[in-house]
Design a protein around this motif. Sequence first.
Motif, PDB file in Angstrom:
ATOM      1  N   PRO A 169     -33.456 139.709  51.232  1.00  0.00           N
ATOM      2  CA  PRO A 169     -34.696 140.381  50.815  1.00  0.00           C
ATOM      3  C   PRO A 169     -34.504 141.890  50.737  1.00  0.00           C
ATOM      4  O   PRO A 169     -33.789 142.483  51.556  1.00  0.00           O
ATOM      5  N   ALA A 170     -35.125 142.510  49.740  1.00  0.00           N
ATOM      6  CA  ALA A 170     -35.027 143.964  49.564  1.00  0.00           C
ATOM      7  C   ALA A 170     -36.375 144.500  49.098  1.00  0.00           C
ATOM      8  O   ALA A 170     -37.024 143.907  48.242  1.00  0.00           O
ATOM      9  N   VAL A 171     -36.780 145.624  49.691  1.00  0.00           N
ATOM     10  CA  VAL A 171     -38.069 146.236  49.364  1.00  0.00           C
ATOM     11  C   VAL A 171     -37.871 147.738  49.154  1.00  0.00           C
ATOM     12  O   VAL A 171     -37.324 148.431  50.015  1.00  0.00           O
ATOM     13  N   THR A 172     -38.313 148.237  47.992  1.00  0.00           N
ATOM     14  CA  THR A 172     -38.249 149.668  47.666  1.00  0.00           C
ATOM     15  C   THR A 172     -39.640 150.145  47.270  1.00  0.00           C
ATOM     16  O   THR A 172     -40.273 149.539  46.401  1.00  0.00           O
ATOM     17  N   HIS A 173     -40.116 151.205  47.906  1.00  0.00           N
ATOM     18  CA  HIS A 173     -41.399 151.812  47.532  1.00  0.00           C
ATOM     19  C   HIS A 173     -41.099 153.065  46.715  1.00  0.00           C
ATOM     20  O   HIS A 173     -40.277 153.888  47.117  1.00  0.00           O
ATOM     21  N   TYR A 174     -41.766 153.221  45.569  1.00  0.00           N
ATOM     22  CA  TYR A 174     -41.498 154.398  44.747  1.00  0.00           C
ATOM     23  C   TYR A 174     -42.782 155.171  44.444  1.00  0.00           C
ATOM     24  O   TYR A 174     -43.886 154.618  44.479  1.00  0.00           O
ATOM     25  N   LYS A 175     -42.588 156.451  44.157  1.00  0.00           N
ATOM     26  CA  LYS A 175     -43.709 157.335  43.802  1.00  0.00           C
ATOM     27  C   LYS A 175     -43.211 158.323  42.750  1.00  0.00           C
ATOM     28  O   LYS A 175     -42.117 158.892  42.898  1.00  0.00           O
ATOM     29  N   VAL A 176     -43.983 158.496  41.695  1.00  0.00           N
ATOM     30  CA  VAL A 176     -43.598 159.433  40.638  1.00  0.00           C
ATOM     31  C   VAL A 176     -43.775 160.870  41.128  1.00  0.00           C
ATOM     32  O   VAL A 176     -44.831 161.233  41.645  1.00  0.00           O
ATOM     33  N   ILE A 228     -31.541 150.709  45.310  1.00  0.00           N
ATOM     34  CA  ILE A 228     -32.406 151.466  44.393  1.00  0.00           C
ATOM     35  C   ILE A 228     -31.903 151.305  42.957  1.00  0.00           C
ATOM     36  O   ILE A 228     -32.691 151.103  42.027  1.00  0.00           O
ATOM     37  N   ARG A 229     -30.597 151.345  42.774  1.00  0.00           N
ATOM     38  CA  ARG A 229     -30.009 151.230  41.444  1.00  0.00           C
ATOM     39  C   ARG A 229     -30.361 149.874  40.819  1.00  0.00           C
ATOM     40  O   ARG A 229     -30.700 149.785  39.636  1.00  0.00           O
ATOM     41  N   VAL A 230     -30.279 148.811  41.609  1.00  0.00           N
ATOM     42  CA  VAL A 230     -30.565 147.458  41.114  1.00  0.00           C
ATOM     43  C   VAL A 230     -32.058 147.267  40.877  1.00  0.00           C
ATOM     44  O   VAL A 230     -32.478 146.726  39.845  1.00  0.00           O
ATOM     45  N   HIS A 231     -32.871 147.714  41.839  1.00  0.00           N
ATOM     46  CA  HIS A 231     -34.320 147.551  41.707  1.00  0.00           C
ATOM     47  C   HIS A 231     -34.868 148.322  40.510  1.00  0.00           C
ATOM     48  O   HIS A 231     -35.736 147.834  39.777  1.00  0.00           O
ATOM     49  N   MET A 232     -34.367 149.525  40.284  1.00  0.00           N
ATOM     50  CA  MET A 232     -34.846 150.324  39.152  1.00  0.00           C
ATOM     51  C   MET A 232     -34.452 149.673  37.823  1.00  0.00           C
ATOM     52  O   MET A 232     -35.251 149.628  36.888  1.00  0.00           O
ATOM     53  N   LYS A 233     -33.245 149.144  37.748  1.00  0.00           N
ATOM     54  CA  LYS A 233     -32.846 148.422  36.526  1.00  0.00           C
ATOM     55  C   LYS A 233     -33.730 147.185  36.339  1.00  0.00           C
ATOM     56  O   LYS A 233     -34.142 146.864  35.217  1.00  0.00           O
ATOM     57  N   HIS A 234     -34.027 146.517  37.431  1.00  0.00           N
ATOM     58  CA  HIS A 234     -34.812 145.276  37.390  1.00  0.00           C
ATOM     59  C   HIS A 234     -36.201 145.498  36.782  1.00  0.00           C
ATOM     60  O   HIS A 234     -36.713 144.635  36.071  1.00  0.00           O
ATOM     61  N   THR A 266     -44.342 149.194  44.508  1.00  0.00           N
ATOM     62  CA  THR A 266     -43.345 148.577  45.386  1.00  0.00           C
ATOM     63  C   THR A 266     -42.559 147.544  44.586  1.00  0.00           C
ATOM     64  O   THR A 266     -43.133 146.755  43.841  1.00  0.00           O
ATOM     65  N   ILE A 267     -41.246 147.590  44.731  1.00  0.00           N
ATOM     66  CA  ILE A 267     -40.368 146.620  44.076  1.00  0.00           C
ATOM     67  C   ILE A 267     -39.822 145.690  45.154  1.00  0.00           C
ATOM     68  O   ILE A 267     -39.257 146.149  46.154  1.00  0.00           O
TER      69      ILE A 267
END
Length: 349
Positions: free
Chosen positions: A226-233, A255-261, A200-201
């Motif tokens: 606040p922003a929350v993104t859950h990811y799964k490979v 998603i673009r910002v969180h992934m770069k972060h 989770t980001i």
Amino acid sequence: MNNDQNTEVDEIEDELFEHFRFDVPKGQLLLRIDKFLMNLIPNATRNKIQNAATAGDIYVNDLPVKSNYKVKPFDVVRIMLSHPPFENRVDPENIPLDIVYEDDALLLINKPAGLVVHPGHGNYTGTLVNALAYHFENLPKNSSERPGLVHRIDKDTTGLLVIAKTEAAMTHLAKQFEAKTSEREYVALVWGTMKEDEGTIEGNIARHVKDRMQMSVFADPEIGKPAVTHYKVLERFGYVTLVSCVLETGRTHQIRVHMKHIGHPIFNDARYGGDLILKGTTFTKYKQFIDNCFKILPRQALHAKTLGFVHPTTGEMMRFDTELPQDMQDCIEKWRNYSKSHHSDEEEN
């Protein structure tokens, strides 16, 4: 429109319309307003901005300012003109729509890459809203006066959007998105090998202090939203990883910002540095391979794959799923083949 109640009588004779509004972030350094606005408004020249200031069209905290005014944190900067902005005038345009589902209350659209969702600076025509105005009459307007739109996705992101056809549907669906009860899953191809299979980001998102076309993550809880993104490979290809991202919140470029972060920009996302070779070898053949991937997928590798919500009329939970667009499928297949043939040479990145 100018909200200064002291000028209410004047507004009847000479009504002003807000064309641009910028809320200056907490971390903003003191900067002349003409320079500040040049960084934010596409195609604006310093001369045009200075002329607007001379004409009394640039307001800070509801008062007109000159071009040498220095913006400071928490200022509200607005450009007010005597005519409505172009983006509030929606001309119907016969643009085909890929309608996945439709009933009396709503419809779902599978948006292609390159289609801007609503008119805005630099994109006054050819948008999804122009298409909706052509295909449907009397769509309800959201809080930003945009017909039918409950949420939006970026120009070069593909995938599912729900459109409200009635006022009741607009209110019901908007509340679900606001309450975070809608279900939204995206699929993205990102640079690098993700160490964890899922995670989770979290991090507040606001406009980048220097580059106003970008968003950024801020540690200060008072900056941004606040922003929350859950990811799964989903699949690993060595130098890139295919991931599923589930949104808990829906911030601009989230998603673009969180992934770069977290060090994994989305593949070929030019705005966030993903259009550079960020992982891999120095071999010329590898560079050629990446160039070919960029040509196949000339945009960020991001697709709004699934969407779920409670139907505003029936109360039924509805879930929709779409195939990845062909350009993403082709790019992923290239990486899959590359990964298989170069597996023994790869190192963890």
